[in-house]
Design a protein around this motif. Structure first.
Motif: not given
Length: 332
Positions: A114-136
């Motif tokens: 889903p990152i392959f969009g032009q406008l991405l909403m990352a909802d409650e980004i602090n709920r995911s692990s640091p590994r996933t956060q860093s990928a985004l």
């Protein structure tokens, strides 16, 4: 002396050409997002400056609606990811799957996430692990995704609007300071006033579903983003930015509050963000060049997530608003 790369007349003509569309854009967004004029303005400034924003607010303040509305009025392909503790990087970026052709030959095929969009909403980004956060956040910085040694460009324009819930912090993974710095702005969203809330009750609880009308195209947005970087900035504004940012650092400050209560201050990326955001705000208001007032208005959203208060500040009830207000008071 003014830093410029094209003639003022050429830039002024381009600013005037875009001003009508931008005014219509703000009006169009206001038909769907009620009573959040400052939030809308700061979000548009972020997009015009080719940046990403961190939206902070309790649930139910139209953060998702804001992203959907922006996607509609700008003609952008918008996506939404609900961040959870079990979300993996591949759930965002995509992954390779093994397929078999009609001839029986086996091969890997990349399925875009889903990152392959032009406008991405990352909802409650602090709920995911640091590994996933860093990928985004790596994709935000580089605007590419690398899977199994193959690099895939993200769509252009590409923007992330991430949200955080300031209430529930238990079991979350706060974003590290270096990753927070990748966001151009932190935009705080407050409760609406009574009249606005009455309008929300009347206009959003009926059967009629209102769909935003496209006002600008993605190419229009890209043209505006290029224009932002051509807008001249006076030496007076540059000096004000340098004074503000350097005074926000404990080791170079002459501000008593910063020296006493700030443990670390903003880096050069904050200065870059202020220059770009000030240019974008000038364009949004149909002005040829930014002013000191732009820096005062933008100081809080640009600096607050790039500074940290000491334990002494918390003990003495000194907040980041107090520190930034003290810094901007010397510019006015």
């Amino acid at each position: 002396m003014t830093t410029t790369f094209k003639s003022d007349q050429q830039i002024l003509e381009r600013v005037n050409d875009l001003s009508g569309k931008l005014n219509t854009l703000k009006t169009g967004i206001g038909e769907y997002i009620f009573g959040q004029e400052e939030v809308v303005e700061l979000t548009l400034v972020t997009l015009l400056a080719r940046g990403h924003a961190l939206l902070i607010g309790v649930p139910g303040l139209a953060k998702t609606r804001l992203v959907e509305t922006l996607g509609g009025v700008l003609g952008l392909e918008d996506r939404r990811i609900q961040f959870t503790p079990d979300l993996m990087p591949a759930d965002i970026l995509g992954s390779e799957i093994l397929e078999t052709s009609e001839s029986g030959e086996r091969y890997f095929k990349f399925l875009k996430g889903p990152i392959f969009g032009q406008l991405l909403m990352a909802d409650e980004i602090n709920r995911s692990s640091p590994r996933t956060q860093s990928a985004l956040l790596q994709a935000m910085q580089e605007e590419t995704v690398t899977i199994a040694g193959e690099t895939y460009p993200l769509p252009s324009p590409f923007h992330v609007l991430a949200t955080q819930n300031p209430i529930e912090q238990e079991g979350t993974y706060p974003l590290p300071e270096a990753q927070l710095d990748r966001f151009l702005m932190q935009i705080d969203i407050d409760y609406p006033n009574k009249d606005t809330e009455r309008r929300i009750l009347l206009e959003t609880t009926g059967n009629e579903e209102v769909v935003p009308t496209q006002i600008m195209s993605p190419q229009d947005l890209k043209d505006a983003q290029h224009l932002v970087r051509d807008i001249p900035v006076s030496d007076k504004v540059i000096e004000a930015i340098l004074k503000l940012v350097r005074n926000g650092r404990p080791d170079t400050t002459d501000n008593d509050l910063v020296a006493k209560y700030v443990s670390w201050g903003p880096g050069p990326r904050a200065s870059q963000a202020l220059v770009l955001a000030a240019r974008a705000r000038a364009l949004l208001e149909n002005r040829l060049s930014p002013s000191i007032d732009d820096i005062v208005v933008l100081a809080k959203p640009v600096l607050q997530h790039r500074m940290a208060l000491s334990y002494a500040a918390r003990a003495e009830n000194v907040g980041m608003d107090d520190v930034i207000s003290s810094l901007t008071s010397t510019l006015e």
